[in-house]
Design a protein around this motif. Structure first.
Motif, PDB file in Angstrom:
ATOM      1  N   TYR A  31       0.818  -1.216   0.000  1.00 18.87           N
ATOM      2  CA  TYR A  31       0.000   0.000   0.000  1.00 18.87           C
ATOM      3  C   TYR A  31       0.852   1.266   0.000  1.00 18.87           C
ATOM      4  O   TYR A  31       1.850   1.351   0.707  1.00 18.87           O
ATOM      5  N   HIS A  32       0.404   2.235  -0.789  1.00 21.82           N
ATOM      6  CA  HIS A  32       1.080   3.530  -0.903  1.00 21.82           C
ATOM      7  C   HIS A  32       0.053   4.643  -0.711  1.00 21.82           C
ATOM      8  O   HIS A  32      -1.097   4.519  -1.143  1.00 21.82           O
ATOM      9  N   ILE A  33       0.497   5.728  -0.086  1.00 22.18           N
ATOM     10  CA  ILE A  33      -0.317   6.947  -0.012  1.00 22.18           C
ATOM     11  C   ILE A  33       0.535   8.101  -0.523  1.00 22.18           C
ATOM     12  O   ILE A  33       1.666   8.282  -0.079  1.00 22.18           O
ATOM     13  N   ILE A  34      -0.013   8.860  -1.456  1.00 21.57           N
ATOM     14  CA  ILE A  34       0.698  10.033  -1.958  1.00 21.57           C
ATOM     15  C   ILE A  34      -0.018  11.301  -1.503  1.00 21.57           C
ATOM     16  O   ILE A  34      -1.237  11.391  -1.565  1.00 21.57           O
ATOM     17  N   GLU A  35       0.744  12.238  -1.037  1.00 22.98           N
ATOM     18  CA  GLU A  35       0.226  13.545  -0.620  1.00 22.98           C
ATOM     19  C   GLU A  35       0.821  14.598  -1.545  1.00 22.98           C
ATOM     20  O   GLU A  35       2.038  14.756  -1.607  1.00 22.98           O
ATOM     21  N   VAL A  36      -0.024  15.284  -2.286  1.00 19.97           N
ATOM     22  CA  VAL A  36       0.441  16.333  -3.187  1.00 19.97           C
ATOM     23  C   VAL A  36      -0.160  17.662  -2.733  1.00 19.97           C
ATOM     24  O   VAL A  36      -1.383  17.810  -2.686  1.00 19.97           O
ATOM     25  N   VAL A  37       0.691  18.591  -2.373  1.00 19.26           N
ATOM     26  CA  VAL A  37       0.217  19.933  -2.061  1.00 19.26           C
ATOM     27  C   VAL A  37      -0.023  20.619  -3.394  1.00 19.26           C
ATOM     28  O   VAL A  37       0.909  20.926  -4.136  1.00 19.26           O
ATOM     29  N   LYS A  38      -1.295  20.780  -3.710  1.00 17.33           N
ATOM     30  CA  LYS A  38      -1.706  21.254  -5.026  1.00 17.33           C
ATOM     31  C   LYS A  38      -1.370  22.723  -5.223  1.00 17.33           C
ATOM     32  O   LYS A  38      -1.828  23.594  -4.482  1.00 17.33           O
ATOM     33  N   THR A  39      -0.567  22.997  -6.208  1.00 17.48           N
ATOM     34  CA  THR A  39      -0.210  24.376  -6.532  1.00 17.48           C
ATOM     35  C   THR A  39      -0.235  24.562  -8.036  1.00 17.48           C
ATOM     36  O   THR A  39       0.039  23.626  -8.785  1.00 17.48           O
ATOM     37  N   PRO A  40      -0.555  25.763  -8.507  1.00 17.60           N
ATOM     38  CA  PRO A  40      -0.497  26.037  -9.945  1.00 17.60           C
ATOM     39  C   PRO A  40       0.944  26.162 -10.393  1.00 17.60           C
ATOM     40  O   PRO A  40       1.861  26.204  -9.586  1.00 17.60           O
ATOM     41  N   ALA A  41       1.155  26.205 -11.695  1.00 18.44           N
ATOM     42  CA  ALA A  41       2.516  26.317 -12.226  1.00 18.44           C
ATOM     43  C   ALA A  41       3.192  27.583 -11.713  1.00 18.44           C
ATOM     44  O   ALA A  41       4.376  27.591 -11.375  1.00 18.44           O
ATOM     45  N   ALA A  42       2.405  28.655 -11.606  1.00 15.46           N
ATOM     46  CA  ALA A  42       2.961  29.934 -11.133  1.00 15.46           C
ATOM     47  C   ALA A  42       2.901  29.980  -9.603  1.00 15.46           C
ATOM     48  O   ALA A  42       2.185  30.771  -9.014  1.00 15.46           O
ATOM     49  N   VAL A  43       3.657  29.095  -8.984  1.00 18.99           N
ATOM     50  CA  VAL A  43       3.601  28.973  -7.532  1.00 18.99           C
ATOM     51  C   VAL A  43       4.084  30.231  -6.816  1.00 18.99           C
ATOM     52  O   VAL A  43       3.790  30.446  -5.657  1.00 18.99           O
TER      53      VAL A  43
END
Length: 266
Positions: A31-43
């Motif tokens: 099992y894997h869990i991925i956490e992505v802090v969602k940001t636009p390209a122009a962070v």
């Protein structure tokens, strides 16, 4: 078959039921869990405080999910944190780790509209591996006895049928193939040959009623639905540009009403 399963860190309350169900069906999976802090390209347009708050929320969601896995006897869960465009990072991780299935929980809004985040739709539109959709009305089932495979006998549909048979072999289940078009005898014969090869019990049912209602009716006596998300038409071809078109009306109605989870194959 299904050996590595990827969950996306989420605050969706349905994730608890999804973890309970999937760990019961695949107790020996990785099992894997991925956490992505969602940001636009122009962070650069976002300040550090905003990014830290997003990280705090995502960290909390991941930690709660890890606790849920522990509750169901899964002590070894691989976690990964990153920053970027969510669906791109998720699919990149899935490729690098040879993930076999990505889990997406769903809920309904008050107006009975399907709630799918932009991240979920982006993953559905671009994924080349099966997606486990934990439907809003699904409930815990300890095991899988019957897999329902509705099909219109396309090449993409046959991929889903073969997947159903192989998965049935892994889960010690039977497959009900719901053939929703006339003709296509090659499809039935090839499916039977593959089922015989894998020593899986297959039942062929035929109908000309190509509606979500028919699939939902048959799902009442099943534990899981497996179908292709590929479909003819310009809308599906443009799903990369408009992710909301990645799921057709029939698929959306099935997801909204199904009492069992749904696996969508590419």
């Amino acid at each position: 078959m299904i050996n590595r399963i990827l969950f996306i860190a989420t605050t969706n309350p349905r994730i608890r039921d999804a973890i309970h169900t999937i760990t019961s069906w695949f107790p020996f999976a990785e099992y894997h869990i991925i956490e992505v802090v969602k940001t636009p390209a122009a962070v650069t347009t976002y300040n550090d405080m905003y990014i830290r708050e997003l990280e705090r929320i995502a960290d909390k969601a991941m930690n709660e999910m890890v606790k849920e896995f522990y509750k169901h006897g899964i002590d070894d869960v691989t976690t990964y944190k990153t920053l970027g465009i969510s669906h791109k990072e998720i699919l990149k991780y899935a490729r690098e780790k040879a993930i076999d299935m990505i889990v997406i929980p769903t809920t309904l809004l008050r107006k009975h509209e399907l709630r799918l985040s932009s991240t979920a739709r982006g993953v559905i539109a671009r994924s080349t591996i099966p997606l486990f959709i934990y439907t809003p009305k699904a409930y815990f089932r300890e095991s899988v006895r019957v897999i329902l495979n509705p099909t219109t006998c396309t090449r993409a549909g046959f991929v889903a049928t073969v997947f159903s048979i192989k998965l049935a072999k892994q889960l010690h289940a039977k497959v009900k193939i719901l053939k929703m078009v006339e003709g296509h005898e090659w499809y039935v014969e090839d499916a039977k040959d593959i089922a015989k090869k894998f020593e899986v019990n297959v039942e062929i049912m035929e109908t000309t009623e190509r509606t979500p209602e028919k699939i939902l009716e048959m799902a009442e006596d099943s534990d899981l639905i497996v179908a292709t998300r590929a479909r003819p038409g310009i809308a599906y071809k443009l799903r990369y540009i408009v992710p909301s078109w990645s799921i057709g009306r029939l698929e959306e109605e099935v997801i909204k009403g199904a009492p069992v989870p749904l696996i969508l194959t590419p």
